[in-house]
Enzyme design. Sequence first.
Site, PDB file in Angstrom:
ATOM      1  CG  ASP A 528      -4.827 -17.921  -5.034  1.00  0.00           C
ATOM      2  OD1 ASP A 528      -4.067 -18.414  -4.398  1.00  0.00           O
ATOM      3  OD2 ASP A 528      -4.882 -17.143  -5.876  1.00  0.00           O
ATOM      4  CD  GLU A 606       3.965  15.135   6.650  1.00  0.00           C
ATOM      5  OE1 GLU A 606       2.895  14.503   5.795  1.00  0.00           O
ATOM      6  OE2 GLU A 606       4.845  15.326   6.154  1.00  0.00           O
TER       7      GLU A 606
END
Length: 722
Positions: A528, A606
């Site tokens: 918020d 990776e």
Amino acid sequence: MMNCIRYCEETATFYLNTAHTSYAFCINELGAPEHLYYGARIPSDDLRHIRNKHVYSFVPYAGRGLECVSPDVFFQELPVANCGDFRSIALSLVDGNGKYGARMRYASHILREGRLSLPDLPYSRGIGAESLEVTLKGETKEIEIKLHYVVYPACDVIARYTEIINCGKKEIHLQKAASLSLDLYGHEWELIETYGTYQYERAAVQRTPLKYGTSGSFSHKGASGHQGNPFMAVCRPEACEDTGEVYGFNLIYSGNYENSAEVDALGNTRIITGISDYQFDFAIPAGERFFTPEAVMVYSDCGIGGMSRAFHDFVRRQIIPPSFVNRHRPVVLNTWEGCYFDVNEQKILALADGAIAAGAELLVLDDGWFRTDDNENLGDWQTDFKRFPHGLGWLSDRLHEKGLGFGLWFEPEMINSKSRLYGERPEWVVCSGDGCYLSRNQLVLDMGNPVVVDYLFERICACLSGVKIEYLKWDMNRYISEAGTSCGTQGSFFHRYIKGVYRLLRRVSEKFPALLIETCAGGGGRFDLGMLYYSPQIWTSDNTDPYTRNAIQLGTSLAYPNSAISSHVTHNVGTGLNGSMRFRYVTASFGVYGYELDAGILSEEERDMLLGFTREQKEIEPLVLDGDLYRLLDNGKFAAWALVSKDRSRAVFSFVQLRYNAMDKTCVVRIKGLDEAALYRSSGDGKLYRGGVLAHLGIRIEDLPGNTGKAVQILFERVEEE
Ligand code: GLA
């Protein structure tokens, strides 16, 4: 020179103008502020012909020649309980003599460049703003109310809050104190809200036609919560992403809230947003005042996308800490999803090498540096020296030597009963003892008690002193199920709690001004504007599976900018729905980017792949920080969006396939927001496309596989024509 706010004495009308919107209200025959208009920009003419006069039965009206004026009919700026308005009210108070209601009359007003501050609460920063303060007085003169309006011309936002002053000699009680009330003509509106739950925060965007009676959402949990959000919007039925009228509302507040939209008996619509009145009974002693949190509203006639972009600009410039506006955010490697509680000195140092190889810039030591599981030690904030024998300062120095920044996880508001603090200070706990409900094995500290805030501040400072640290993750992992306090009244508990959280956030930010605070609440359970005032980014959800994460992010983006949406590539996605690593990268690059995996066990291949992703993300980071977001597709099968630079010279287009459907072997997407006349080079096929062609014809995404998860990212850069 005031440019946005004007008062016309002749018509007693206030005009508040932004670049594209106008807001107007007058002082009526009763001395009450009567709303006239909010919408697209119009001339500041006499607008009073639109007033809704009393021609109805069963409504109270003013006598003495003012039979046409009814408080239940005219549009109110501040509807007060017990004052003749039977619609939803914004304010309910009991005065010093135990009487409900107070008829308030205009007394004076002040226009200002800039704005006043809002004590103890987060509020919009007032940069380039003008503000208006209208003072209303009650008949008995014991109560004074100030309506505050802050106008942001550039981003078309108007902020509102109310100040209630007890000028009498006895205590008064507030039983409802909303921040904004707005009356809209007619009821042909649809309500847009985001719903969800843990791991599905704001993913369910609900759009429903308003019906007679009241619709809306609320939280009684002590936090804005996973389920709802203080943001809401109303729009015309025909409004869509790119066109149509939309009003957006939000609250700069993180505690209990209540949003409602009521269609009244006359078929008009009243919007109310503010603190929830759940267990709310706030005493204002003689001579003192109460400030509601600030609410913000925006009007757009460029659809839901237009509303979002206005909110995004507003949040980025007027809400987040100014030192982080448009500033690079480090690519973090967070230990949680890769290691959970299994962290120690050696492991962190091994992770660091993997993190560097993947291009990360900062390592965040999440939960586990002071405990081995979630059953113990919350509240004590003492390093576990068995796992970190040289201490955090030493560890941070080693990381910095390797070229990595350091970040640490805290959850200040919480306590485990298995802790030293619980033994010493059981009275600091909101609800303690055998009968209390637990959630994630923990209880809540009474943040409304200043002594608790002092203790936590001292502990955080002790942990951080001597530690080179750039980032702090501020978590909150349970709601308040049983409010109770050893300090202050029950009716003020929830508001005082969240003000205590803000006080601690403010003190920590002031003491460590360079610290980047990322807030979090079991994923995105407190996403918020109140939190964003202290932390420029929020962990959006513990769900990082790219299938649902896109819905979470797109829902969140209705009201919050990409630069606030923290998003990581993980191995462990929380739901088992993994998707390819590229799919996860494109998804995470929607927001503030990072990793959450065990970088210590990455293969060479990776590491190279992740390093490639980090490099791609660096290219687009300026667009994530400040670009205009265009949501292009979100139909359950595909999601696509574009982030376009303010000067429209660059854009990144992202597309992900969420589901396989035999009919959709290819997909055409129109890319909006570019300069239609300009030529852009696509990083996808190297060809040149005009902005207008991309916007109206679009591009074709091919080779959508039989399984899901195709992810495409293309950069468009403007090329100058000879
Ligand atoms: C919450 C957060 C996670 C992690 C854990 C640690 O669930 O959302 O990211 O920090 O707490 O306990």
